[in-house]
Write a protein that holds these residues in place. Sequence first.
Motif, PDB file in Angstrom:
ATOM      1  N   LEU A  40       1.078  -9.511  -1.198  1.00 49.01           N
ATOM      2  CA  LEU A  40       1.704  -8.624  -2.167  1.00 49.01           C
ATOM      3  C   LEU A  40       0.665  -7.959  -3.073  1.00 49.01           C
ATOM      4  O   LEU A  40       0.785  -6.772  -3.413  1.00 49.01           O
ATOM      5  CB  LEU A  40       2.722  -9.404  -3.008  1.00 49.01           C
ATOM      6  CG  LEU A  40       3.951  -9.920  -2.251  1.00 49.01           C
ATOM      7  CD1 LEU A  40       4.801 -10.801  -3.153  1.00 49.01           C
ATOM      8  CD2 LEU A  40       4.780  -8.754  -1.718  1.00 49.01           C
ATOM      9  N   GLU A  41      -0.367  -8.725  -3.465  1.00 47.11           N
ATOM     10  CA  GLU A  41      -1.430  -8.152  -4.296  1.00 47.11           C
ATOM     11  C   GLU A  41      -2.173  -7.056  -3.542  1.00 47.11           C
ATOM     12  O   GLU A  41      -2.521  -6.008  -4.112  1.00 47.11           O
ATOM     13  CB  GLU A  41      -2.398  -9.257  -4.724  1.00 47.11           C
ATOM     14  CG  GLU A  41      -1.826 -10.248  -5.744  1.00 47.11           C
ATOM     15  CD  GLU A  41      -1.579  -9.596  -7.098  1.00 47.11           C
ATOM     16  OE1 GLU A  41      -2.154  -8.523  -7.348  1.00 47.11           O
ATOM     17  OE2 GLU A  41      -0.799 -10.156  -7.883  1.00 47.11           O
TER      18      GLU A  41
ATOM     19  N   LYS B  94      -0.091  -3.991  -3.509  1.00 51.22           N
ATOM     20  CA  LYS B  94      -0.134  -3.343  -4.813  1.00 51.22           C
ATOM     21  C   LYS B  94      -1.422  -2.542  -4.975  1.00 51.22           C
ATOM     22  O   LYS B  94      -1.410  -1.390  -5.434  1.00 51.22           O
ATOM     23  CB  LYS B  94      -0.028  -4.406  -5.909  1.00 51.22           C
ATOM     24  CG  LYS B  94      -0.069  -3.845  -7.319  1.00 51.22           C
ATOM     25  CD  LYS B  94       0.053  -4.970  -8.326  1.00 51.22           C
ATOM     26  CE  LYS B  94      -0.046  -4.418  -9.757  1.00 51.22           C
ATOM     27  NZ  LYS B  94       0.040  -5.521 -10.750  1.00 51.22           N
ATOM     28  N   ASP B  95      -2.562  -3.146  -4.580  1.00 50.71           N
ATOM     29  CA  ASP B  95      -3.851  -2.443  -4.651  1.00 50.71           C
ATOM     30  C   ASP B  95      -3.850  -1.192  -3.775  1.00 50.71           C
ATOM     31  O   ASP B  95      -4.409  -0.150  -4.147  1.00 50.71           O
ATOM     32  CB  ASP B  95      -4.982  -3.382  -4.228  1.00 50.71           C
ATOM     33  CG  ASP B  95      -5.226  -4.481  -5.251  1.00 50.71           C
ATOM     34  OD1 ASP B  95      -4.810  -4.308  -6.412  1.00 50.71           O
ATOM     35  OD2 ASP B  95      -5.837  -5.518  -4.882  1.00 50.71           O
TER      36      ASP B  95
ATOM     37  N   LEU C 247      -1.952   1.565  -5.527  1.00 51.66           N
ATOM     38  CA  LEU C 247      -2.764   2.124  -6.605  1.00 51.66           C
ATOM     39  C   LEU C 247      -3.868   3.024  -6.049  1.00 51.66           C
ATOM     40  O   LEU C 247      -4.180   4.085  -6.616  1.00 51.66           O
ATOM     41  CB  LEU C 247      -3.371   0.985  -7.438  1.00 51.66           C
ATOM     42  CG  LEU C 247      -2.368   0.166  -8.266  1.00 51.66           C
ATOM     43  CD1 LEU C 247      -3.075  -1.036  -8.917  1.00 51.66           C
ATOM     44  CD2 LEU C 247      -1.697   1.028  -9.314  1.00 51.66           C
TER      45      LEU C 247
END
Length: 233
Positions: A177-178, A181-182, A185
């Motif tokens: 998930l991280e 997200k990155d 972005l």
Amino acid sequence: MNIIKRLFRIGKAEAHSAVNSLEDPIKMTEQGIREMKDQLDQSIQALAQVKALSIRRKNEQESLINQSNDYQNKAMLLVQKGVKEEMPIEEADRLAKEALKKKEQSMMDAQIADKERQKLETDVDKMQNNINALKSTISKWEGELKTLRARVQVSKATQDINKKMTQIDSDSTISMLEKMKDKVLQQEALADAYSHIADASKSIDQEINAAVDTSDAHAEMELQKLKEQFNAN
């Protein structure tokens, strides 16, 4: 005679051992119910046979009583014939005695038949009670089987869910998930970069035209020309 105790295999020690060995409880319950139904069929057949014997002994008892009464009547007729001298009195007495003997034997046989009938009827009542109890037990376990099937389905579904939950690596999921997200972005930043590049790529004419709008000056000149023509006329 306790039929029920001999029937249900699940109640036996080996059945308990099998359950502990993780054998399918539904199949074992179904097997137990089939065994009880087989025993029920056998018990009903046995009950019918005992009832038939009881009816037969009752009919035999009634026949023997009628036979005894018949010998009694014959003895009386023989005595009357001797008294009326319709036959030699000695012969009449001899035959009357024989008829009375047969009467007594018939009565004794009727009493024996009655005792046997009573015993058979007692056996019939006991067998009927056992059959009724067996039917009730079968009905109970058929209901238990429906509940058991539902509980097994729920248990399996819960087990599958719990198993899948235990197989999920929470650390790897959070890490994934991280990363997502990155990535989002990064894509947003890349879009902004392309926007800046597009702005920097404008030509000098575009910059000039954007700074000085010549459309108003041209319109002013055209307006002056129209005024001059009007004054000249």
